[in-house]
Design a protein around this motif. Structure first.
Motif, short mmCIF file in Angstrom:
data_model
loop_
_atom_site.label_atom_id
_atom_site.label_comp_id
_atom_site.label_asym_id
_atom_site.label_seq_id
_atom_site.Cartn_x
_atom_site.Cartn_y
_atom_site.Cartn_z
N TRP A 91 0.83 -1.21 0.00
CA TRP A 91 0.00 0.00 0.00
C TRP A 91 0.86 1.25 0.00
O TRP A 91 0.59 2.20 -0.73
N GLU A 93 3.76 1.59 -1.26
CA GLU A 93 4.30 1.75 -2.61
C GLU A 93 3.28 2.41 -3.53
O GLU A 93 3.62 3.29 -4.33
N ASP A 94 2.01 2.02 -3.42
CA ASP A 94 0.97 2.67 -4.23
C ASP A 94 0.85 4.15 -3.88
O ASP A 94 0.75 5.00 -4.78
N TYR A 95 0.89 4.48 -2.59
CA TYR A 95 0.83 5.90 -2.19
C TYR A 95 2.07 6.66 -2.67
O TYR A 95 1.96 7.81 -3.09
N LEU A 105 -3.98 6.42 -9.67
CA LEU A 105 -3.52 5.03 -9.76
C LEU A 105 -4.73 4.14 -9.53
O LEU A 105 -5.56 4.42 -8.66
N GLY A 107 -6.23 -0.07 -9.32
CA GLY A 107 -5.79 -1.43 -9.08
C GLY A 107 -6.93 -2.37 -8.75
O GLY A 107 -8.09 -1.95 -8.59
#
Length: 173
Positions: A91, A93-95, A105, A107
Protein backbone atom coordinates in the motif's frame (compact mmCIF):
# COMPACT_ATOMS: atom_id res chain seq x y z
CA UNK A 1 -3.53 -1.12 -13.82
CA UNK A 2 -4.91 0.94 -16.72
CA UNK A 3 -8.28 2.59 -16.16
CA UNK A 4 -9.76 0.84 -19.20
CA UNK A 5 -9.28 -2.50 -17.41
CA UNK A 6 -11.28 -1.33 -14.38
CA UNK A 7 -14.82 -2.70 -14.50
CA UNK A 8 -16.43 -0.83 -11.64
CA UNK A 9 -18.76 1.98 -12.68
CA UNK A 10 -18.14 3.65 -9.31
CA UNK A 11 -14.40 3.82 -9.97
CA UNK A 12 -15.05 5.38 -13.38
CA UNK A 13 -17.53 7.83 -11.86
CA UNK A 14 -14.97 8.82 -9.22
CA UNK A 15 -12.29 9.35 -11.85
CA UNK A 16 -14.65 11.33 -14.09
CA UNK A 17 -15.58 13.57 -11.16
CA UNK A 18 -11.90 14.02 -10.20
CA UNK A 19 -11.16 15.09 -13.81
CA UNK A 20 -14.13 17.46 -13.82
CA UNK A 21 -13.06 19.28 -10.64
CA UNK A 22 -9.40 19.23 -11.74
CA UNK A 23 -10.06 21.21 -14.89
CA UNK A 24 -6.76 22.18 -16.54
CA UNK A 25 -4.71 21.79 -13.34
CA UNK A 26 -2.56 18.75 -12.59
CA UNK A 27 -4.75 17.93 -9.55
CA UNK A 28 -7.83 19.36 -7.87
CA UNK A 29 -7.72 20.67 -4.30
CA UNK A 30 -9.69 19.24 -1.40
CA UNK A 31 -11.80 22.42 -1.48
CA UNK A 32 -12.94 21.46 -4.99
CA UNK A 33 -14.42 18.18 -3.79
CA UNK A 34 -18.09 18.61 -2.87
CA UNK A 35 -19.70 15.40 -1.56
CA UNK A 36 -23.11 16.65 -2.72
CA UNK A 37 -21.89 16.26 -6.32
CA UNK A 38 -21.36 12.48 -5.99
CA UNK A 39 -23.80 11.13 -3.38
CA UNK A 40 -23.74 7.58 -4.78
CA UNK A 41 -19.98 7.42 -4.16
CA UNK A 42 -19.97 8.61 -0.55
CA UNK A 43 -20.25 5.17 1.10
CA UNK A 44 -17.32 3.97 -1.05
CA UNK A 45 -14.81 6.79 -0.62
CA UNK A 46 -12.01 7.60 1.74
CA UNK A 47 -10.16 10.87 2.11
CA UNK A 48 -6.63 10.33 3.36
CA UNK A 49 -4.15 12.92 4.60
CA UNK A 50 -0.62 12.58 3.26
CA UNK A 51 2.36 13.38 5.50
CA UNK A 52 5.99 13.40 4.38
CA UNK A 53 9.43 12.64 5.82
CA UNK A 54 8.66 9.82 6.24
CA UNK A 55 5.61 9.18 4.07
CA UNK A 56 2.60 8.41 6.29
CA UNK A 57 -1.12 8.18 5.55
CA UNK A 58 -3.98 8.98 7.94
CA UNK A 59 -7.62 8.29 7.10
CA UNK A 60 -9.50 11.58 7.47
CA UNK A 61 -12.89 10.30 6.30
CA UNK A 62 -14.08 6.75 5.66
CA UNK A 63 -17.33 5.98 3.84
CA UNK A 64 -20.03 4.11 5.71
CA UNK A 65 -19.98 1.07 3.43
CA UNK A 66 -16.22 0.73 3.79
CA UNK A 67 -16.60 0.96 7.58
CA UNK A 68 -19.32 -1.69 7.56
CA UNK A 69 -17.17 -4.03 5.49
CA UNK A 70 -14.06 -3.24 7.53
CA UNK A 71 -15.97 -4.00 10.72
CA UNK A 72 -14.80 -0.73 12.27
CA UNK A 73 -14.56 2.99 11.54
CA UNK A 74 -11.02 3.85 10.49
CA UNK A 75 -11.58 7.62 10.54
CA UNK A 76 -8.61 9.31 12.20
CA UNK A 77 -6.43 6.18 12.15
CA UNK A 78 -3.06 5.80 10.48
CA UNK A 79 -2.72 3.20 7.75
CA UNK A 80 -0.19 1.44 9.98
CA UNK A 81 -3.01 0.86 12.50
CA UNK A 82 -5.25 -0.72 9.85
CA UNK A 83 -3.12 -2.59 7.35
CA UNK A 84 -1.94 -6.11 7.85
CA UNK A 85 1.85 -6.47 7.87
CA UNK A 86 1.84 -8.37 4.58
CA UNK A 87 -0.07 -5.49 2.90
CA UNK A 88 1.54 -2.42 4.40
CA UNK A 89 4.57 -2.07 2.13
CA UNK A 90 2.49 -2.72 -1.00
CA UNK A 91 0.00 0.00 0.00
CA UNK A 92 2.80 2.44 0.80
CA UNK A 93 4.30 1.75 -2.61
CA UNK A 94 0.97 2.67 -4.23
CA UNK A 95 0.83 5.90 -2.19
CA UNK A 96 4.46 6.67 -3.15
CA UNK A 97 3.58 6.26 -6.82
CA UNK A 98 0.63 8.65 -6.51
CA UNK A 99 2.51 11.28 -4.48
CA UNK A 100 5.50 11.24 -6.83
CA UNK A 101 3.62 11.07 -10.13
CA UNK A 102 0.76 13.33 -8.96
CA UNK A 103 -1.49 11.15 -11.12
CA UNK A 104 -4.29 8.69 -10.37
CA UNK A 105 -3.52 5.03 -9.76
CA UNK A 106 -5.95 2.15 -10.22
CA UNK A 107 -5.79 -1.43 -9.08
CA UNK A 108 -7.50 -4.69 -8.35
CA UNK A 109 -6.73 -6.91 -5.38
CA UNK A 110 -8.20 -9.80 -3.42
CA UNK A 111 -9.41 -10.47 0.08
CA UNK A 112 -8.85 -14.05 1.21
CA UNK A 113 -10.80 -15.47 4.12
CA UNK A 114 -9.74 -18.64 5.93
CA UNK A 115 -13.01 -20.46 5.18
CA UNK A 116 -13.89 -18.76 1.87
CA UNK A 117 -12.63 -18.17 -1.62
CA UNK A 118 -11.21 -14.90 -2.88
CA UNK A 119 -13.32 -11.75 -2.94
CA UNK A 120 -11.98 -9.11 -5.30
CA UNK A 121 -12.04 -5.36 -5.04
CA UNK A 122 -11.06 -2.49 -7.30
CA UNK A 123 -9.71 0.82 -6.16
CA UNK A 124 -8.64 4.25 -7.33
CA UNK A 125 -6.21 6.61 -5.62
CA UNK A 126 -6.91 10.13 -6.87
CA UNK A 127 -4.45 12.83 -5.72
CA UNK A 128 -5.53 16.19 -4.29
CA UNK A 129 -3.29 19.22 -3.79
CA UNK A 130 -3.85 22.57 -2.09
CA UNK A 131 -0.95 24.20 -3.94
CA UNK A 132 -1.18 22.34 -7.27
CA UNK A 133 2.24 20.73 -6.74
CA UNK A 134 2.34 18.63 -3.56
CA UNK A 135 -0.16 15.85 -2.96
CA UNK A 136 -1.55 16.52 0.51
CA UNK A 137 -4.68 14.34 0.32
CA UNK A 138 -5.84 11.34 -1.64
CA UNK A 139 -9.43 10.68 -2.63
CA UNK A 140 -9.87 6.91 -2.65
CA UNK A 141 -12.73 4.98 -4.20
CA UNK A 142 -13.01 1.32 -3.19
CA UNK A 143 -15.54 -1.10 -4.69
CA UNK A 144 -15.91 -4.66 -3.41
CA UNK A 145 -17.08 -7.67 -5.38
CA UNK A 146 -19.88 -9.64 -3.68
CA UNK A 147 -20.29 -6.63 -1.42
CA UNK A 148 -23.42 -7.65 0.51
CA UNK A 149 -21.72 -10.82 1.75
CA UNK A 150 -18.71 -8.93 3.08
CA UNK A 151 -20.57 -7.35 5.99
CA UNK A 152 -20.61 -10.82 7.55
CA UNK A 153 -16.88 -11.35 6.96
CA UNK A 154 -14.95 -8.37 8.38
CA UNK A 155 -11.74 -7.42 6.65
CA UNK A 156 -9.76 -8.04 9.82
CA UNK A 157 -10.37 -11.78 9.29
CA UNK A 158 -8.76 -11.94 5.86
CA UNK A 159 -5.28 -12.36 4.45
CA UNK A 160 -3.63 -10.61 1.53
CA UNK A 161 -3.54 -11.81 -2.05
CA UNK A 162 -2.54 -9.56 -4.90
CA UNK A 163 -4.15 -8.89 -8.26
CA UNK A 164 -6.77 -11.16 -9.77
CA UNK A 165 -9.52 -10.26 -12.26
CA UNK A 166 -12.64 -8.89 -10.60
CA UNK A 167 -15.89 -10.71 -11.32
CA UNK A 168 -18.83 -8.59 -12.39
CA UNK A 169 -20.93 -7.51 -9.42
CA UNK A 170 -24.50 -6.41 -10.07
CA UNK A 171 -24.49 -4.40 -6.82
CA UNK A 172 -21.88 -1.99 -8.26
CA UNK A 173 -24.18 0.85 -9.22
Amino acid sequence: MPLDQIRSRRIHLGHDYWNQIRGERPMPARADFNPIDVPSLLPYIMLSDVFYDPLRIRYRLVGTRISEIEGQDLTGKWIDEDAWPEDLEAWYEDYRIVTQSRAPLFGRDDLVYPERSHIGYEWALLPLSNDGQTVNMILEVIVFEKEPELVHYPLKDRKAAKVRPLEADPSDG
